[in-house]
Scaffold this active site. Structure first.
Site, PDB file in Angstrom:
ATOM      1  N   ASP A   9      28.581  37.923  40.400  1.00 49.25           N
ATOM      2  CA  ASP A   9      29.297  38.771  41.355  1.00 49.25           C
ATOM      3  C   ASP A   9      29.014  40.220  40.962  1.00 49.25           C
ATOM      4  O   ASP A   9      28.084  40.858  41.474  1.00 49.25           O
ATOM      5  CB  ASP A   9      30.795  38.413  41.296  1.00 49.25           C
ATOM      6  CG  ASP A   9      31.695  39.357  42.074  1.00 49.25           C
ATOM      7  OD1 ASP A   9      31.186  40.224  42.804  1.00 49.25           O
ATOM      8  OD2 ASP A   9      32.944  39.245  41.960  1.00 49.25           O
ATOM      9  N   ASP A  13      36.481  31.930  37.982  1.00 45.35           N
ATOM     10  CA  ASP A  13      35.979  33.313  38.004  1.00 45.35           C
ATOM     11  C   ASP A  13      36.534  34.054  36.795  1.00 45.35           C
ATOM     12  O   ASP A  13      37.747  34.179  36.641  1.00 45.35           O
ATOM     13  CB  ASP A  13      36.426  33.999  39.301  1.00 45.35           C
ATOM     14  CG  ASP A  13      35.900  35.424  39.419  1.00 45.35           C
ATOM     15  OD1 ASP A  13      35.118  35.865  38.545  1.00 45.35           O
ATOM     16  OD2 ASP A  13      36.260  36.100  40.408  1.00 45.35           O
ATOM     17  N   LYS A  28      29.222  40.241  48.196  1.00 49.23           N
ATOM     18  CA  LYS A  28      30.334  41.097  48.659  1.00 49.23           C
ATOM     19  C   LYS A  28      29.702  42.336  49.266  1.00 49.23           C
ATOM     20  O   LYS A  28      29.101  43.139  48.543  1.00 49.23           O
ATOM     21  CB  LYS A  28      31.212  41.531  47.484  1.00 49.23           C
ATOM     22  CG  LYS A  28      32.271  40.546  47.068  1.00 49.23           C
ATOM     23  CD  LYS A  28      33.128  41.136  45.968  1.00 49.23           C
ATOM     24  CE  LYS A  28      33.990  40.062  45.319  1.00 49.23           C
ATOM     25  NZ  LYS A  28      34.429  40.463  43.974  1.00 49.23           N
ATOM     26  N   GLU A  82      31.910  31.936  37.726  1.00 47.83           N
ATOM     27  CA  GLU A  82      31.517  33.229  38.281  1.00 47.83           C
ATOM     28  C   GLU A  82      31.653  34.313  37.214  1.00 47.83           C
ATOM     29  O   GLU A  82      32.693  34.419  36.565  1.00 47.83           O
ATOM     30  CB  GLU A  82      32.442  33.524  39.476  1.00 47.83           C
ATOM     31  CG  GLU A  82      32.075  34.741  40.267  1.00 47.83           C
ATOM     32  CD  GLU A  82      33.039  34.947  41.443  1.00 47.83           C
ATOM     33  OE1 GLU A  82      33.851  34.036  41.737  1.00 47.83           O
ATOM     34  OE2 GLU A  82      32.967  36.024  42.056  1.00 47.83           O
ATOM     35  N   GLY A 120      35.563  38.155  48.292  1.00 48.15           N
ATOM     36  CA  GLY A 120      36.625  38.894  48.971  1.00 48.15           C
ATOM     37  C   GLY A 120      37.195  39.964  48.067  1.00 48.15           C
ATOM     38  O   GLY A 120      37.103  39.866  46.839  1.00 48.15           O
ATOM     39  N   LYS A 159      39.490  28.494  43.839  1.00 50.00           N
ATOM     40  CA  LYS A 159      38.884  29.239  42.727  1.00 50.00           C
ATOM     41  C   LYS A 159      40.013  29.665  41.800  1.00 50.00           C
ATOM     42  O   LYS A 159      41.005  30.253  42.245  1.00 50.00           O
ATOM     43  CB  LYS A 159      38.135  30.441  43.293  1.00 50.00           C
ATOM     44  CG  LYS A 159      37.877  31.582  42.324  1.00 50.00           C
ATOM     45  CD  LYS A 159      36.859  32.557  42.895  1.00 50.00           C
ATOM     46  CE  LYS A 159      37.218  33.997  42.615  1.00 50.00           C
ATOM     47  NZ  LYS A 159      36.229  34.940  43.167  1.00 50.00           N
TER      48      LYS A 159
HETATM   49  O1  NPG Z   1      40.438  36.515  48.518  1.00 56.28           O
HETATM   50  O2  NPG Z   1      39.972  38.586  48.937  1.00 56.28           O
HETATM   51  C1  NPG Z   1      40.182  37.662  48.157  1.00 56.28           C
HETATM   52  C2  NPG Z   1      40.162  37.967  46.688  1.00 56.28           C
HETATM   53  C3  NPG Z   1      39.114  37.198  45.985  1.00 56.28           C
HETATM   54  O3  NPG Z   1      39.289  36.834  43.682  1.00 56.28           O
HETATM   55  C4  NPG Z   1      38.989  37.593  44.564  1.00 56.28           C
HETATM   56  N1  NPG Z   1      38.512  38.803  44.325  1.00 56.28           N
HETATM   57  O4  NPG Z   1      36.564  39.473  41.471  1.00 56.28           O
HETATM   58  O5  NPG Z   1      36.186  38.372  43.236  1.00 56.28           O
HETATM   59  C5  NPG Z   1      36.930  39.049  42.552  1.00 56.28           C
HETATM   60  C6  NPG Z   1      38.347  39.236  42.987  1.00 56.28           C
HETATM   61  C7  NPG Z   1      39.003  40.529  42.738  1.00 56.28           C
HETATM   62  C8  NPG Z   1      39.301  41.368  43.763  1.00 56.28           C
HETATM   63  C9  NPG Z   1      39.390  40.859  41.477  1.00 56.28           C
HETATM   64  C10 NPG Z   1      39.963  42.540  43.528  1.00 56.28           C
HETATM   65  C11 NPG Z   1      40.043  42.026  41.242  1.00 56.28           C
HETATM   66  C12 NPG Z   1      40.328  42.868  42.264  1.00 56.28           C
END
Ligand code: NPG
Length: 369
Positions: A239, A189, A263, A214, A291, A161
């Site tokens: 999301d 994303d 999530k 996304e 995640g 991604k």
């Molecule tokens: O692998 O845990 C993981 C992170 C995946 O891209 C990821 N998370 O928007 O989905 C999201 C993003 C994110 C997490 C963006 C925390 C900003 C902060």
């Protein structure tokens, strides 16, 4: 179940590399770990709120305050506590799904440990391992991006991604497609970084046959996403917009998405996450597990969730070393691009006391009154 005390620890863990998205850059993970202390087991839940309210309105300081001042008193008022009764008992606190999810997960984990049942079995898992995807942050240059992606593919990740933002979208996607070929499972994303006026620009991603885009538009713009779906060919996955089974039903009904990122923290816990899974399955909408840079505690529970039947796309569930040099549990490692679903009772993993101590910034403990 009787809960003798709730403990909230604040952890600070450096990330192995900065993680840049359209929302900003994370260089370390500050997070809360909730422990439910019961006579027969300790249950764990990870709060996925970040240090700053950029992904959503929640953030670590306020999540800790909400847990302490509003959620824990309601938990103790329940007397006999069960995970199923948690959400109904917490409805008088509006919002704060990440804080609620952490507490509910700690209760659910304790309850399942006592019952000797794994979270995966409790939720209805059908797989012993799940495909691992990896989320690749925005890099300084396209060559740097290609190097990062190549490294992850060498490690065995089954899906890539790419984080995108205006000015970092068509060209990086083109470069990754050209270098790694059409068979690579690739998605993007935007973290709500675009507006509907960008629709024709986003249509330039169509030729690259992405699995999905996304959250291109604002969290609350379901109608905009529905309109965008009529302009671009890439399937839209939501999301940030999906905060409950109800909002998932509305988004699907409106045509705002054909894929859902689940999530648990964003929707108030694993029980609501399972309801979203079931609802999407009934409507023929595939889901995948998102995640939030979880430690092994949150990762274990996500892996269990991702083993449910309608999680048909690889999730943002990477190995521990994607984010942390030393995880607080035994690390999750890739086996042929997959992570094994824990089989022990509850979430099936425990913090390693020494590591946990070394990353703990503070501990608060509230005994049952
Ligand atoms: O692998 O845990 C993981 C992170 C995946 O891209 C990821 N998370 O928007 O989905 C999201 C993003 C994110 C997490 C963006 C925390 C900003 C902060």
């Amino acid at each position: 179940m009787k809960v003798d005390a709730v403990e909230v620890r604040r952890l600070r863990m450096p990330l192995v590399s900065p993680f840049r998205t359209s929302l900003g850059t994370e260089t370390e993970r500050e997070l809360l770990l909730v422990a439910a202390l019961t006579p027969d087991a300790i249950g764990w839940g990870e709060c996925v709120a970040m240090a700053e309210p950029r992904y959503s309105s929640e953030y670590v300081d306020e999540a800790e305050a909400v847990i302490r001042d509003h959620l824990v008193p309601r938990l103790f008022a329940m007397g006999d506590v069960t995970a199923d009764a948690m959400a109904p008992s917490l409805t008088t606190v509006k919002g704060h799904p990440m804080a609620k999810a952490a507490l509910e997960t700690a209760i659910l984990d304790a309850q399942l440990r006592v019952a000797g049942v794994s979270l995966a079995d409790h939720l209805g898992a059908v797989r012993a391992a799940v495909d691992a995807g990896v989320s690749v942050g925005i890099t300084d240059s396209i060559p740097a991006l290609l190097e990062v992606v190549a490294g992850h593919l060498d490690e065995g990740y089954r899906r890539i991604k790419l984080k995108i933002e205006p000015g970092w979208d068509v060209e990086p996607v083109r470069a990754v497609r050209e270098r790694f070929g059409d068979d690579l499972l690739l998605q993007v994303d935007a973290n709500a970084g675009y507006r509907l006026a960008d629709a024709h620009h986003l249509a330039r991603l169509d030729p690259f046959e992405l699995l999905l885009i996304e959250q291109p538009l604002a969290d609350d713009d379901l109608l905009g996403h529905a309109e965008l779906a009529g302009i671009i060919a890439t399937p839209i996955c939501l999301d940030e917009s999906i905060t409950s089974a109800h909002s998932a039903a509305v988004a699907i009904e409106l045509g705002a998405c054909t894929i859902v990122n689940v999530k648990p923290g964003r929707v108030g816990g694993y029980l609501e996450a399972r309801r979203i899974h079931d609802l999407c399955a009934a409507r023929g909408v595939p889901v995948w597990c998102g995640g939030m840079l979880e430690t092994g505690i949150g990762r274990a529970a996500n892996v269990a969730l991702a083993a449910l039947p309608n999680f048909t796309l690889p999730g943002d569930i990477s190995a521990s070393d994607r984010y942390y040099v030393a995880d607080i549990t035994d690390p999750f490692v890739l086996h042929d691009g997959r992570l094994r679903v824990p089989t022990g009772p509850g979430i099936g993993v425990d913090p390693i006391p020494d590591v946990l101590r070394s990353v703990t910034v503070s501990v608060e403990r509230w005994p049952r009154p």
